[in-house]
Scaffold this active site. Structure first.
Site, PDB file in Angstrom:
ATOM      1  CB  CYS A 123      -0.933   0.013   1.199  1.00  0.00           C
ATOM      2  SG  CYS A 123      -2.048  -1.393   1.258  1.00  0.00           S
ATOM      3  CG  HIS A 124       0.807   3.733   2.188  1.00  0.00           C
ATOM      4  ND1 HIS A 124      -0.186   3.022   2.811  1.00  0.00           N
ATOM      5  CD2 HIS A 124       0.194   4.757   1.536  1.00  0.00           C
ATOM      6  CE1 HIS A 124      -1.358   3.593   2.568  1.00  0.00           C
ATOM      7  NE2 HIS A 124      -1.160   4.630   1.804  1.00  0.00           N
ATOM      8  N   GLY A 125       4.556   0.963   0.840  1.00  0.00           N
ATOM      9  CA  GLY A 125       5.976   0.644   0.694  1.00  0.00           C
ATOM     10  C   GLY A 125       6.770   0.449   1.954  1.00  0.00           C
TER      11      GLY A 125
END
Length: 202
Positions: free
Chosen positions: A166-168
């Site tokens: 989702c956001h790394g």
């Protein structure tokens, strides 16, 4: 002698009593009206029913991961390989963004060594004889990224642990945040060994 002004020094009148009684009735009625809204914030019956979860570690083969539900939350039960344990032990808590173990089985503020993240932390405390290799190989963690609560993917990312697409956020094989926006390591719930191969989470 002049009489005192009307209302001064007199007992409460019938009108005062009616005002007080009406106000009290309104307050009680308001409480009854609000109670259903307050009560619905309590945990649901199905959540309370799974406040503890038992897992047979013998069912999880080396290199595999089981996801179970604990208090309505997905929880990882990972049987790490010897290589994964060795990789985690090469990195000390002073080399990672979050040096706290985030392990509810230890005293608050314990450092995030691999030993403090693995089942080593619970196996000794319970007084149950547990194979040392099994304790160091297993790791039990809440399966929610500490950034926004997404569920990371196992055996992936730059550190071959968990990766949140989702956001790394990248976690290592001990579930410690190594890179990305997540501020904390994956959290470890309270659990105890019931036998040499069975744990109870919660």
């Amino acid at each position: 002698m002049n009489p005192s002004p009307e209302g001064h020094g007199q007992e409460p009148s019938r009108r005062d009593f009616i005002y007080i009684a009406a106000g009290g009735a309104a307050a009680i009625g308001g409480a009854f009206l609000l109670w259903p809204f307050i009560d619905q914030m309590n945990p649901a019956a199905d959540t309370l029913a799974v406040s503890t979860t038992e897992v047979n570690l013998a069912d999880v083969a080396e290199g595999e991961q089981l996801t179970v539900m604990y208090q309505g939350k997905p929880t990882f039960v990972r049987h790490r390989t010897a290589e994964e344990v060795a990789a985690a032990r090469e990195t000390g808590p002073n080399q990672i963004p979050d040096g706290d173990s985030r392990n509810l089985n230890l005293v608050e503020g314990s450092d995030a060594t691999d030993q403090h993240r693995s089942a080593m932390a619970a196996g000794v405390r319970d007084g149950v004889e547990v194979d040392a290799t099994l304790r160091e190989r297993f790791i039990i963690m809440l399966a929610n990224c500490t950034h926004l609560g997404c569920v990371p993917v196992g055996q992936s990312g730059d550190y071959h642990g968990w990766y949140c697409p989702c956001h790394g956020s990248h976690y290592d094989t001990a579930g410690r945040i190594r890179r990305g926006p997540a501020p904390e390591n994956l959290h470890i719930p309270p659990y105890t060994f019931l036998s040499g191969t069975t744990i109870r989470i919660g």
